[in-house]
Design a protein around this motif. Structure first.
Motif, PDB file in Angstrom:
ATOM      1  N   ILE A 166      11.593   2.446  -5.242  1.00  0.00           N
ATOM      2  CA  ILE A 166      12.465   1.319  -4.937  1.00  0.00           C
ATOM      3  C   ILE A 166      12.114   0.803  -3.550  1.00  0.00           C
ATOM      4  CG2 ILE A 166      14.850   0.539  -4.692  1.00  0.00           C
ATOM      5  CD1 ILE A 166      15.646   2.857  -6.572  1.00  0.00           C
ATOM      6  N   VAL A 167      11.550  -0.394  -3.513  1.00  0.00           N
ATOM      7  CA  VAL A 167      11.135  -1.025  -2.268  1.00  0.00           C
ATOM      8  C   VAL A 167      12.187  -2.031  -1.805  1.00  0.00           C
ATOM      9  CG1 VAL A 167       9.275  -2.247  -1.083  1.00  0.00           C
ATOM     10  CG2 VAL A 167       8.757  -0.844  -3.083  1.00  0.00           C
ATOM     11  N   VAL A 169       0.837  -1.202   0.000  1.00  0.00           N
ATOM     12  CA  VAL A 169       0.000   0.000   0.000  1.00  0.00           C
ATOM     13  C   VAL A 169       0.870   1.249   0.000  1.00  0.00           C
ATOM     14  CG1 VAL A 169      -1.656   1.350   1.355  1.00  0.00           C
ATOM     15  CG2 VAL A 169      -1.974  -1.114   1.110  1.00  0.00           C
ATOM     16  N   HIS A 170       1.893   1.261   0.848  1.00  0.00           N
ATOM     17  CA  HIS A 170       2.779   2.425   0.940  1.00  0.00           C
ATOM     18  C   HIS A 170       3.530   2.637  -0.373  1.00  0.00           C
ATOM     19  CE1 HIS A 170       4.805   5.572   3.150  1.00  0.00           C
ATOM     20  NE2 HIS A 170       5.994   5.082   2.834  1.00  0.00           N
ATOM     21  N   ALA A 171       4.010   1.545  -0.963  1.00  0.00           N
ATOM     22  CA  ALA A 171       4.742   1.650  -2.226  1.00  0.00           C
ATOM     23  C   ALA A 171       3.856   2.214  -3.329  1.00  0.00           C
ATOM     24  CB  ALA A 171       5.291   0.280  -2.631  1.00  0.00           C
ATOM     25  N   CYS A 172       2.634   1.726  -3.418  1.00  0.00           N
ATOM     26  CA  CYS A 172       1.720   2.204  -4.462  1.00  0.00           C
ATOM     27  C   CYS A 172       1.325   3.662  -4.240  1.00  0.00           C
ATOM     28  CB  CYS A 172       0.479   1.312  -4.528  1.00  0.00           C
ATOM     29  SG  CYS A 172       0.807  -0.334  -5.224  1.00  0.00           S
ATOM     30  N   LYS A 173       1.182   4.067  -2.983  1.00  0.00           N
ATOM     31  CA  LYS A 173       0.916   5.477  -2.685  1.00  0.00           C
ATOM     32  C   LYS A 173       2.098   6.338  -3.095  1.00  0.00           C
ATOM     33  CE  LYS A 173      -2.289   5.065   1.250  1.00  0.00           C
ATOM     34  NZ  LYS A 173      -2.434   5.352   2.710  1.00  0.00           N
ATOM     35  N   ARG A 174       3.304   5.882  -2.769  1.00  0.00           N
ATOM     36  CA  ARG A 174       4.503   6.646  -3.123  1.00  0.00           C
ATOM     37  C   ARG A 174       4.650   6.757  -4.637  1.00  0.00           C
ATOM     38  NH1 ARG A 174       7.730   9.895  -0.753  1.00  0.00           N
ATOM     39  NH2 ARG A 174       9.705   8.848  -1.227  1.00  0.00           N
ATOM     40  N   ALA A 175       4.216   5.732  -5.352  1.00  0.00           N
ATOM     41  CA  ALA A 175       4.291   5.755  -6.817  1.00  0.00           C
ATOM     42  C   ALA A 175       3.188   6.596  -7.438  1.00  0.00           C
ATOM     43  CB  ALA A 175       4.225   4.334  -7.361  1.00  0.00           C
ATOM     44  N   ASP A 198      11.136  10.312 -11.941  1.00  0.00           N
ATOM     45  CA  ASP A 198      11.350  10.481 -10.505  1.00  0.00           C
ATOM     46  C   ASP A 198      11.742   9.157  -9.865  1.00  0.00           C
ATOM     47  OD1 ASP A 198      10.623  13.093 -10.810  1.00  0.00           O
ATOM     48  OD2 ASP A 198       8.687  12.921  -9.794  1.00  0.00           O
ATOM     49  N   ILE A 199      12.768   9.176  -9.029  1.00  0.00           N
ATOM     50  CA  ILE A 199      13.197   7.995  -8.279  1.00  0.00           C
ATOM     51  C   ILE A 199      12.871   8.246  -6.811  1.00  0.00           C
ATOM     52  CG2 ILE A 199      15.121   6.497  -7.651  1.00  0.00           C
ATOM     53  CD1 ILE A 199      16.519   7.419 -10.225  1.00  0.00           C
ATOM     54  N   ARG A 200      12.041   7.393  -6.225  1.00  0.00           N
ATOM     55  CA  ARG A 200      11.600   7.585  -4.851  1.00  0.00           C
ATOM     56  C   ARG A 200      11.900   6.350  -4.007  1.00  0.00           C
ATOM     57  NH1 ARG A 200       5.580  10.046  -6.321  1.00  0.00           N
ATOM     58  NH2 ARG A 200       6.353  11.864  -7.510  1.00  0.00           N
ATOM     59  N   GLY A 201      12.278   6.591  -2.777  1.00  0.00           N
ATOM     60  CA  GLY A 201      12.523   5.495  -1.850  1.00  0.00           C
ATOM     61  C   GLY A 201      11.258   5.108  -1.105  1.00  0.00           C
ATOM     62  N   VAL A 202      11.242   3.881  -0.628  1.00  0.00           N
ATOM     63  CA  VAL A 202      10.143   3.375   0.195  1.00  0.00           C
ATOM     64  C   VAL A 202      10.746   2.724   1.424  1.00  0.00           C
ATOM     65  CG1 VAL A 202       8.296   1.673   0.368  1.00  0.00           C
ATOM     66  CG2 VAL A 202       8.532   3.026  -1.707  1.00  0.00           C
ATOM     67  N   PHE A 203      10.300   3.154   2.601  1.00  0.00           N
ATOM     68  CA  PHE A 203      10.785   2.567   3.850  1.00  0.00           C
ATOM     69  C   PHE A 203       9.588   2.191   4.713  1.00  0.00           C
ATOM     70  CE2 PHE A 203      12.745   2.995   8.189  1.00  0.00           C
ATOM     71  CZ  PHE A 203      13.578   1.894   8.076  1.00  0.00           C
ATOM     72  N   ASP A 261       3.867   4.033 -16.711  1.00  0.00           N
ATOM     73  CA  ASP A 261       4.100   5.340 -16.096  1.00  0.00           C
ATOM     74  C   ASP A 261       4.511   5.219 -14.635  1.00  0.00           C
ATOM     75  OD1 ASP A 261       1.350   4.411 -16.127  1.00  0.00           O
ATOM     76  OD2 ASP A 261       0.833   6.211 -15.018  1.00  0.00           O
ATOM     77  N   LYS A 262       4.321   4.035 -14.048  1.00  0.00           N
ATOM     78  CA  LYS A 262       4.725   3.778 -12.670  1.00  0.00           C
ATOM     79  C   LYS A 262       5.495   2.461 -12.619  1.00  0.00           C
ATOM     80  CE  LYS A 262       1.726   7.100 -11.628  1.00  0.00           C
ATOM     81  NZ  LYS A 262       2.152   8.480 -11.287  1.00  0.00           N
ATOM     82  N   THR A 263       6.612   2.468 -11.913  1.00  0.00           N
ATOM     83  CA  THR A 263       7.386   1.243 -11.730  1.00  0.00           C
ATOM     84  C   THR A 263       7.678   1.057 -10.247  1.00  0.00           C
ATOM     85  OG1 THR A 263       8.437   1.283 -13.912  1.00  0.00           O
ATOM     86  CG2 THR A 263       9.600   0.103 -12.172  1.00  0.00           C
ATOM     87  N   ILE A 264       7.501  -0.176  -9.774  1.00  0.00           N
ATOM     88  CA  ILE A 264       7.827  -0.524  -8.394  1.00  0.00           C
ATOM     89  C   ILE A 264       8.907  -1.600  -8.435  1.00  0.00           C
ATOM     90  CG2 ILE A 264       6.969  -1.409  -6.197  1.00  0.00           C
ATOM     91  CD1 ILE A 264       4.204  -0.420  -6.967  1.00  0.00           C
ATOM     92  N   ASP A 265      10.100  -1.246  -7.987  1.00  0.00           N
ATOM     93  CA  ASP A 265      11.201  -2.212  -7.965  1.00  0.00           C
ATOM     94  C   ASP A 265      11.222  -2.909  -6.609  1.00  0.00           C
ATOM     95  OD1 ASP A 265      13.688  -3.530  -8.816  1.00  0.00           O
ATOM     96  OD2 ASP A 265      14.536  -2.341  -7.181  1.00  0.00           O
TER      97      ASP A 265
END
Length: 370
Positions: free
Chosen positions: A276-277, A165-171, A297-302, A249-253
């Motif tokens: 990046i998860v 959920v957090h990763a998809c929100k961040r994306a 955009d490159i975003r971190g997920v913690f 348009d969205k990528t979750i690694d």
């Protein structure tokens, strides 16, 4: 410091990690809950990739196992006793345990980004103990009461689902998004499930193991791509574009390694987002200019923050089937075997679930799981 429960006549078998490849089953004291805490009779604890990593490496980045640590953080249980100031829970309540308890007073906590709190207590992250035990004490306000129709297994799986959920929100995934997910392990799969629930139009997922991609299809993936060692990133990106009909348009690694991050940057649409998860090596080389020149955009997920309620709502609605990720079940006494299965991936292991309640049999656990 919590005190030991005076009438401590119940066993509290616990999984204690001493150091790399040294996991032991030991009896531990049952603690008395403080005024804002609850004592929980543990029911289900899932094995996370981070648990396995601590077992096999003794550390993750700067979090190092220096002293014996009770492991486990994907958990649910039944409230056994409440502290004197707890008003929201009572004995007998079934709860999912959100494992990170922040300080509540720093700027990150006040802004609602408590996952970034430097003083957070997070289960099974050194030096903090986890909850793979018979009994465990936790902050009442980080225990989420489960509706009667939500199983204890589902309650434990709210933890990895919250990461998705957090990763998809961040994306920024929303209705109509085209999504690429790299890595079809548990976090890749919960990200897939969440992306579809959030309205993603098409989701394509990659992995190096065919059986994981088969599970991904069962979880709702529209397309899958099997990756082989040495595959060219540009050619893989071309295949992804061809399958989707356009660039995602969205990528979750969900791998965190050079090749998948590079693939994500290569494949993502100009102006898109890659989050990046996966936690890979401390240092990776990535084609940064390709991201900068196309404003990717490159975003971190913690971990997650304020995502448990959404994860619970998804499961409680019946629209999300998270239990399908459970491939193996063990009782607490067989924890060492459970970790061996999770470590080796034997039998196509995706999510290994440990049932902690005293006296439960594996047959009853699987039957109750439904």
């Amino acid at each position: 410091m919590s005190t030991i429960l005076e009438t401590n006549n119940k066993c509290n078998l616990s999984a204690v990690l001493y150091q790399k490849n040294d996991l032991r089953m030991e009896q531990k004291p049952i603690l008395e809950p403080k005024e804002n805490e609850v004592l929980i009779q543990m029911h289900c604890v899932g094995i996370c990739g981070s648990d396995v990593h601590y077992l096999t490496h003794g550390r993750i980045a700067d979090f190092i196992v220096k002293d014996p640590m009770i492991i486990g953080h994907e958990a649910s249980g039944i409230v056994y006793k409440v502290g004197e100031k707890v008003k929201t829970l009572k004995p007998g309540d079934r709860v999912a345990i959100e494992p990170g308890v922040p300080c509540r007073t720093c700027s990150f906590c006040k802004e609602g980004r408590y996952n970034l709190c430097s003083q957070i207590y997070f289960c099974a992250t050194p030096p903090d103990h986890g909850n793979l035990s018979r009994f465990y004490v936790h902050a009442a306000d980080f225990c989420h009461k489960l509706p009667d129709h939500v199983s204890m297994e589902e309650g434990a799986l709210l933890e990895p689902l919250s990461v998705g959920v957090h990763a998809c929100k961040r994306a920024g995934i929303t209705i109509g998004s085209n999504v690429l997910i790299t890595g079809a392990g548990p976090i890749g799969l919960v990200s897939l499930i969440t992306a579809k629930a959030m309205g993603a139009r098409r989701v394509i997922i990659t992995d190096i193991q065919e059986h994981r991609l088969t599970v991904a299809k069962q979880c709702g993936a529209d397309y899958t791509v099997l990756i082989h060692k040495g595959d060219d990133e540009q050619e893989l990106a071309r295949r992804i574009h061809e399958e989707l009909g356009e660039a995602p348009d969205k990528t979750i690694d969900c791998s965190g390694i050079e090749t998948t991050i590079a693939l994500g940057i290569e494949a993502t649409k100009s102006g898109g987002v890659i989050v990046i998860v996966g936690c890979g090596p401390n240092n990776v080389r990535i084609p940064l200019i390709k991201a900068l020149s196309r404003e990717v955009d490159i975003r971190g997920v913690f971990r997650y923050a304020n995502d448990y309620p959404a994860a619970l709502a998804m499961v409680a609605s019946g629209k999300v089937n998270i239990r399908q990720l459970i491939t193996h079940n063990y009782v607490l006494e067989d924890t060492l075997s459970a970790f061996e299965t999770a470590k080796t991936g034997a039998g196509g292991a995706i999510k290994v679930m440990i049932h902690c309640k005293e006296g439960i049999t594996l047959e009853n656990a699987i039957l109750n799981q439904g």
